[in-house]
Enzyme design. Structure first.
Site, mmCIF file in Angstrom:
data_model
loop_
_atom_site.group_PDB
_atom_site.id
_atom_site.type_symbol
_atom_site.label_atom_id
_atom_site.label_comp_id
_atom_site.label_asym_id
_atom_site.label_seq_id
_atom_site.Cartn_x
_atom_site.Cartn_y
_atom_site.Cartn_z
ATOM 1 N N ARG A 49 0.806 -1.218 0.000
ATOM 2 C CA ARG A 49 0.000 0.000 0.000
ATOM 3 C C ARG A 49 0.843 1.274 0.000
ATOM 4 O O ARG A 49 0.352 2.354 -0.189
ATOM 5 C CB ARG A 49 -0.929 -0.007 1.218
ATOM 6 C CG ARG A 49 -2.206 -0.770 0.909
ATOM 7 C CD ARG A 49 -3.044 -0.982 2.117
ATOM 8 N NE ARG A 49 -2.469 -2.020 2.965
ATOM 9 C CZ ARG A 49 -3.156 -2.691 3.881
ATOM 10 N NH1 ARG A 49 -4.419 -2.420 4.082
ATOM 11 N NH2 ARG A 49 -2.576 -3.611 4.611
ATOM 12 N N HIS A 177 4.925 -23.441 7.755
ATOM 13 C CA HIS A 177 6.329 -23.445 7.317
ATOM 14 C C HIS A 177 7.119 -24.610 7.919
ATOM 15 O O HIS A 177 8.161 -24.979 7.409
ATOM 16 C CB HIS A 177 7.004 -22.093 7.594
ATOM 17 C CG HIS A 177 7.400 -21.847 9.005
ATOM 18 N ND1 HIS A 177 6.537 -21.398 9.957
ATOM 19 C CD2 HIS A 177 8.590 -21.987 9.637
ATOM 20 C CE1 HIS A 177 7.175 -21.276 11.104
ATOM 21 N NE2 HIS A 177 8.426 -21.619 10.947
ATOM 22 N N LYS A 181 10.539 -27.523 6.401
ATOM 23 C CA LYS A 181 11.853 -27.734 7.006
ATOM 24 C C LYS A 181 12.397 -29.085 6.538
ATOM 25 O O LYS A 181 11.683 -30.082 6.546
ATOM 26 C CB LYS A 181 11.756 -27.699 8.535
ATOM 27 C CG LYS A 181 11.443 -26.297 9.087
ATOM 28 C CD LYS A 181 11.399 -26.296 10.598
ATOM 29 C CE LYS A 181 10.828 -25.007 11.139
ATOM 30 N NZ LYS A 181 11.815 -23.980 11.427
ATOM 31 N N GLU A 215 11.251 -22.296 22.210
ATOM 32 C CA GLU A 215 11.888 -21.083 21.684
ATOM 33 C C GLU A 215 12.467 -20.299 22.844
ATOM 34 O O GLU A 215 11.850 -20.242 23.920
ATOM 35 C CB GLU A 215 10.855 -20.216 20.983
ATOM 36 C CG GLU A 215 10.305 -20.827 19.723
ATOM 37 C CD GLU A 215 9.324 -19.889 19.057
ATOM 38 O OE1 GLU A 215 9.751 -19.030 18.295
ATOM 39 O OE2 GLU A 215 8.114 -20.010 19.340
ATOM 40 N N ASP A 234 -1.278 -20.405 18.196
ATOM 41 C CA ASP A 234 -0.117 -19.989 17.403
ATOM 42 C C ASP A 234 0.777 -21.169 17.012
ATOM 43 O O ASP A 234 1.391 -21.157 15.945
ATOM 44 C CB ASP A 234 0.699 -18.961 18.216
ATOM 45 C CG ASP A 234 1.812 -18.321 17.402
ATOM 46 O OD1 ASP A 234 1.542 -17.890 16.269
ATOM 47 O OD2 ASP A 234 2.964 -18.263 17.889
ATOM 48 N N HIS A 239 1.791 -26.125 13.781
ATOM 49 C CA HIS A 239 3.097 -26.794 13.695
ATOM 50 C C HIS A 239 3.157 -28.096 14.496
ATOM 51 O O HIS A 239 3.617 -29.121 14.003
ATOM 52 C CB HIS A 239 4.214 -25.867 14.188
ATOM 53 C CG HIS A 239 4.206 -24.509 13.547
ATOM 54 N ND1 HIS A 239 3.908 -24.325 12.224
ATOM 55 C CD2 HIS A 239 4.455 -23.270 14.039
ATOM 56 C CE1 HIS A 239 3.980 -23.025 11.930
ATOM 57 N NE2 HIS A 239 4.306 -22.364 13.019
ATOM 58 N N LYS A 339 7.423 -20.085 24.722
ATOM 59 C CA LYS A 339 8.344 -18.973 24.500
ATOM 60 C C LYS A 339 9.194 -18.823 25.766
ATOM 61 O O LYS A 339 8.767 -19.182 26.859
ATOM 62 C CB LYS A 339 7.577 -17.660 24.289
ATOM 63 C CG LYS A 339 6.461 -17.740 23.267
ATOM 64 C CD LYS A 339 6.976 -17.631 21.853
ATOM 65 C CE LYS A 339 5.842 -17.586 20.855
ATOM 66 N NZ LYS A 339 6.089 -18.320 19.633
HETATM 67 C C1 BG6 Z 1 5.381 -19.033 13.812
HETATM 68 C C2 BG6 Z 1 4.775 -18.531 15.095
HETATM 69 O O1 BG6 Z 1 4.413 -19.696 13.042
HETATM 70 O O2 BG6 Z 1 6.434 -19.949 14.126
HETATM 71 C C3 BG6 Z 1 5.835 -17.842 15.943
HETATM 72 O O3 BG6 Z 1 3.746 -17.600 14.783
HETATM 73 C C4 BG6 Z 1 6.998 -18.771 16.162
HETATM 74 O O4 BG6 Z 1 5.287 -17.455 17.193
HETATM 75 C C5 BG6 Z 1 7.501 -19.357 14.846
HETATM 76 O O5 BG6 Z 1 8.026 -18.011 16.784
HETATM 77 C C6 BG6 Z 1 8.538 -20.433 15.093
HETATM 78 O O6 BG6 Z 1 9.104 -20.829 13.871
HETATM 79 P P1 BG6 Z 1 10.578 -21.415 13.792
HETATM 80 O O7 BG6 Z 1 10.752 -21.795 12.365
HETATM 81 O O8 BG6 Z 1 11.498 -20.302 14.214
HETATM 82 O O9 BG6 Z 1 10.640 -22.581 14.741
#
Ligand code: BG6
Length: 493
Positions: A49, A177, A181, A215, A234, A239, A339
């Site tokens: 935008r 994502h 991996k 994390e 999340d 995941h 986290k």
């Molecule tokens: C994301 C989450 O999908 O994955 C984040 O929204 C998280 O909160 C992240 O930190 C972790 O991804 P990775 O690849 O760093 O393990």
């Protein structure tokens, strides 16, 4: 090598100046360029935008990429080649008439059109409709969307319906994502290419499974988004459940997208609901308080910038998950994610059952089972813990656990492990959906997660505190020790 087929594509990125595009997509495209995987004719239309010219955006991208790409992977030539493909247009995503610019850019191109929606999900529907109105898409158009697909089952259905209004399911590429991996993909090879494991992969041979996605970072300036979501939405809904599915699914008939996804859906449907009567033993929610991370003091979740001091959103969750089918009955999957844990670590530990009749030193009985430790990140690889005899005349038949070790960076020293987004973009360009999540997968996952959230809201499942830099609330240790087991890092066996 796949490059005999022409995968030339016109990639249109909505939200091209946002965090995701700048941190993940352009670096991934750079690596594809450097590897020679972007065909000469491929083009990129960056849309956002913000006012700006193509020259200004190229300069910004060059700066970002020089920061993001490790020095030994940076090539001026590849950078210039990638930037030469990029054109920028300012666009109001809600304004149908603006989309004429996309049609104009496409012109008579016969490249496959790939639309990447790196925008909030509430814009997916309107962008899809505007693309249709502008006559930009056809049956071959592929659309890539990011999580979160909704906030719950109902909202995810709403988003999926809006997309389905314009595109067929086989045109939609929903990203998780984790599926991109390298090591996550390797789960499929490990399980289905090695009969050694596939023949042992069930309740007759496995006692329990641990999945940890830890994390060390906190909320990283995303408090507003994260507080609405929490760790269950999340991380678990997508995941962790994807990892669980890859570990638990039955062998697919082949590697086609639907064969794999059919098997994953069966696992999701077999998850035992976490009902109020088992909430206390099967779920732990935590939130970090002040502590330390990498040796420095860090604030608690409620003291982070922009925080609502009364939030009860969880930043940690541990679950005992049961799968109600023949293969997995009686085999708990202990999963946890949080986290501000001590380190960044994604790991799966498969605990095999001991041999049926134990003949060694009774004191060592606790050692007598094999474990397969699969390290997804960092230090990608796997270790199979086996039992051997301790060496020495005085050791008799004492047992010793030792590792059979495969560390990818050592074993395949010359092969760089590609980032998830490189693989995912490459698979979209090839039109291969097997690393993307199908609608029914997303919805089954939400159905299960919604049930947990509704039950904890009903029962007010208490939020436990844990100090930043620790492995979560003490209750998460109790969740597994109650069953006479422990998290892998607590004992190493
Ligand atoms: C994301 C989450 O999908 O994955 C984040 O929204 C998280 O909160 C992240 O930190 C972790 O991804 P990775 O690849 O760093 O393990």
């Amino acid at each position: 090598m796949d490059d005999i087929i022409d995968f030339s594509s016109d990639l249109v990125i909505f939200g091209a100046l946002g965090d995701l595009a700048r941190r993940k997509l352009f670096p991934a495209l750079y690596q594809l360029e450097r590897s020679g995987l972007l065909p000469g004719k491929s083009r990129i239309l960056a849309l956002a935008r913000r006012q700006g010219t193509t020259a200004e955006v190229r300069t910004q991208l060059a700066k970002d990429l020089r920061q993001a790409i490790p020095a030994d992977e940076l090539s001026d030539e590849s950078l210039a080649a990638l930037l030469a493909r990029v054109e920028y247009h300012r666009l109001d995503f809600k304004e149908a008439s603006d989309f004429a610019a996309v049609a104009q850019w496409r012109g008579g191109s016969d490249n496959a059109l790939i639309v990447y929606l790196a925008t909030p999900p509430d814009l997916y529907g309107v962008i899809a409709r505007n693309l249709r109105t502008a006559g930009c898409c056809n049956q071959q158009t592929r659309v890539v969307v990011e999580k979160p697909i909704g906030h719950d089952l109902e909202s995810s259905r709403g988003i999926n319906d809006q997309l389905a209004d314009v595109f067929n399911e086989d045109q939609l590429f929903r990203i998780d994502h984790y599926l991109g991996k390298e090591t996550v993909q390797n789960l499929i090879a490990l399980r289905f290419a090695n009969n050694l494991f596939s023949s042992q992969w069930d309740q007759n041979h496995i006692s329990h499974v641990e999945i940890t996605v830890a994390e060390s970072v906190g909320i990283e300036g995303r408090w507003g988004y994260f507080d609405q979501a929490g760790q269950v939405r999340d991380m678990i809904q997508n995941h962790l459940l994807q990892l669980l599915c890859l570990i638990a699914m039955d062998p697919p008939a082949d590697l086609s997208a639907d064969s794999i996804r059919d098997e994953k859906v069966k696992v999701l449907k077999a998850l035992r609901p976490i009902t109020p009567d088992i909430l206390e033993t099967h779920l732990v929610r935590g939130q970090y308080s002040a502590g330390t991370s990498s040796g420095r003091a860090v604030p608690g979740y409620l003291e982070e910038e922009g925080a609502n001091r009364c939030s009860t959103t969880e930043t940690f969750v541990a679950l005992k998950v049961e799968i109600e089918n023949w293969r997995w009955v009686g085999v708990p999957f202990y999963i946890r994610t949080g986290k501000r844990l001590p380190e960044k670590l994604s790991q799966i530990v498969i605990h095999f059952k001991p041999a049926p009749h134990y003949i060694f030193d009774p004191d060592q009985k606790h050692l007598a089972h094999n474990k397969l430790i699969i390290r997804l990140q960092p230090d990608e690889g796997m270790t199979l813990q086996i039992l051997t005899k301790d060496q020495g005349l005085d050791k008799g038949m004492r047992l010793r656990q030792g590792p059979l070790e495969l560390t990818f960076s050592e074993a395949f020293a010359n092969d760089r492990i590609p980032d998830a987004y490189e693989r995912l973009l490459w698979e979209v360009m090839k039109g291969n959906q097997y690393l993307f999540v199908r609608r029914d997968e997303v919805e089954c996952a939400w159905r299960w997660v919604d049930g947990i959230i509704a039950n904890w809201k009903g029962r007010g499942a208490p939020l436990k505190r844990y100090a930043a830099g620790t492995w979560g609330p003490v209750a998460s240790i109790a969740l597994i020790t109650r069953d006479g087991r422990s998290w892998y890092e607590d004992t190493g066996y």
